[in-house]
Design a protein around this motif. Structure first.
Motif, PDB file in Angstrom:
ATOM      1  N   GLU A 151      -5.560 -31.341  24.885  1.00 22.99           N
ATOM      2  CA  GLU A 151      -6.523 -32.200  24.206  1.00 22.99           C
ATOM      3  C   GLU A 151      -6.515 -33.587  24.820  1.00 22.99           C
ATOM      4  O   GLU A 151      -5.463 -34.188  25.032  1.00 22.99           O
TER       5      GLU A 151
ATOM      6  N   ARG B 206      -1.915 -29.802  14.661  1.00 22.25           N
ATOM      7  CA  ARG B 206      -2.275 -31.058  15.321  1.00 22.25           C
ATOM      8  C   ARG B 206      -3.400 -31.722  14.548  1.00 22.25           C
ATOM      9  O   ARG B 206      -4.474 -31.148  14.381  1.00 22.25           O
TER      10      ARG B 206
ATOM     11  N   LEU C 274      -7.248 -29.810  14.987  1.00 17.10           N
ATOM     12  CA  LEU C 274      -7.599 -28.963  16.129  1.00 17.10           C
ATOM     13  C   LEU C 274      -7.221 -27.513  15.862  1.00 17.10           C
ATOM     14  O   LEU C 274      -6.086 -27.217  15.513  1.00 17.10           O
TER      15      LEU C 274
ATOM     16  N   GLY D 286      -7.375 -26.584  21.694  1.00 16.47           N
ATOM     17  CA  GLY D 286      -7.025 -27.863  22.317  1.00 16.47           C
ATOM     18  C   GLY D 286      -7.633 -27.986  23.689  1.00 16.47           C
ATOM     19  O   GLY D 286      -6.946 -27.795  24.685  1.00 16.47           O
TER      20      GLY D 286
END
Length: 331
Positions: A4, A181, A247, A250
């Motif tokens: 990401e 995340r 997320l 990613g």
């Protein structure tokens, strides 16, 4: 490998194809190519031409001073020589560390690993000094210990491996998307509806090689869950918002691309922030000293790849984003 907001550069050994139209015919060919390949300088293009790596419709070019012609150019970018990063005594905010891995709260402005333009002062340089020789070679010479990456100007929680077993285990978790995340973004305007899922494949932009873009065909599937936590300015037409993003995948620049696709890019984003915020928001950004995209990796959770322990780390908003929120609350 999940990445990401990965720092975006020309890929090693890649052949870049460029179309030059009639409007640019007659310009110096190195200037015309550099305008369409912002990741390559004119000096770099001239060096590639000298090596016979630039061609026009199959015919090699040897000089950048010639006049450009309308048509198709090919630019071969050779593989980059692996860097040999050196230890640097850079202070780190360590959230967790054991014999297998280390979790750090990365400040904005720190690249994850050496790359052209950021050869020193990176997370890798700091880790080599912090962890010692044991880190060398794990995950490759140029990027020892790096399992995932966030963009240089994005702040927040990252995990790095200190052993091969941890590197392999963490890489598997990221590949399976078995990682929690969560990010906080401050956006221009507020997304509508206030919460939901943004789903759309992401690939490199065909118009600007430094950018990623949502595409209808090809690309990599990407899913972002978002929720508006606060809005700033008139309720009927917010000038800015605080948005939590989770997320599910990613991809490179995923959150920045997905939020921009809704017309609400991250404030301060130099790549995807097309259009200008309202004057009051611009003034708030200046007062807060925001000099980057307002995106922060706030939460990282995963199962320890060696011990099996469940770990979860949170990072508060860094000073520039926290100041901006405080100023925006007064709108």
């Amino acid at each position: 490998m999940a990445a990401e907001d990965e720092e975006f550069t020309a890929e090693a050994g890649e052949v870049l194809t460029v179309e030059i139209g009639p409007e640019a015919a007659g310009e110096r060919v190195d200037k015309a190519l550099a305008a369409r390949l912002p990741e390559l300088s004119r000096a770099r293009l001239q060096a590639l031409m000298a090596e016979g790596r630039v061609s026009f419709q199959g015919r090699p070019l040897t000089s950048g001073s010639g006049k450009a012609q309308a048509g198709t150019y090919a630019v071969e970018v050779p593989p980059v020589e692996p860097a040999d990063p050196q230890p640097e005594a850079i202070p780190l905010v360590v959230l967790y560390e054991d014999a297998h891995l280390i979790v750090v709260d990365k400040p904005p402005g720190m690249a994850m690993h050496p790359a052209p333009g950021s050869e020193t002062g990176t997370m890798v340089n700091a880790l080599l000094a912090h962890c010692g020789a044991s880190l060398s070679g794990i995950g490759g010479v140029a990027r020892p210990g790096i399992v995932h990456r966030i963009d240089k100007e994005t702040s927040g929680v990252v995990v790095m491996a200190k052993t091969d077993a941890a590197h392999q285990g963490l890489s598997a978790l990221f590949a399976a998307h078995d990682i929690e995340r969560a990010y906080v973004a401050l956006t221009r305007g507020a997304p509508q509806p206030p919460w939901g899922v943004i789903e759309g494949a992401i690939a490199r932009s065909t118009h600007d090689r430094k950018k990623m873009a949502m595409v209808k065909a090809g690309g990599r599937h990407a899913i972002t869950h978002y929720r508006t936590e606060a809005t700033f300015g008139p309720p009927e037409k917010p000038l800015a918002a605080r948005v939590a993003c989770r997320l599910e995948t990613g991809r490179t620049h995923q959150i920045r691309v997905h939020l921009a696709s809704k017309g609400t890019p991250c404030l301060g984003d130099p790549v995807y922030g097309s259009g200008s915020p309202a004057p009051a928001v611009r003034a708030a950004m200046a007062e807060a000293g925001l000099m980057r995209q307002a995106l922060h990796a706030a939460v990282l959770g995963f199962r320890h790849p060696v011990t099996g322990e469940t770990l979860r780390f949170e990072s508060p908003l860094p000073a520039d984003m926290a100041r901006l929120v405080a100023v925006l609350e007064g709108l």
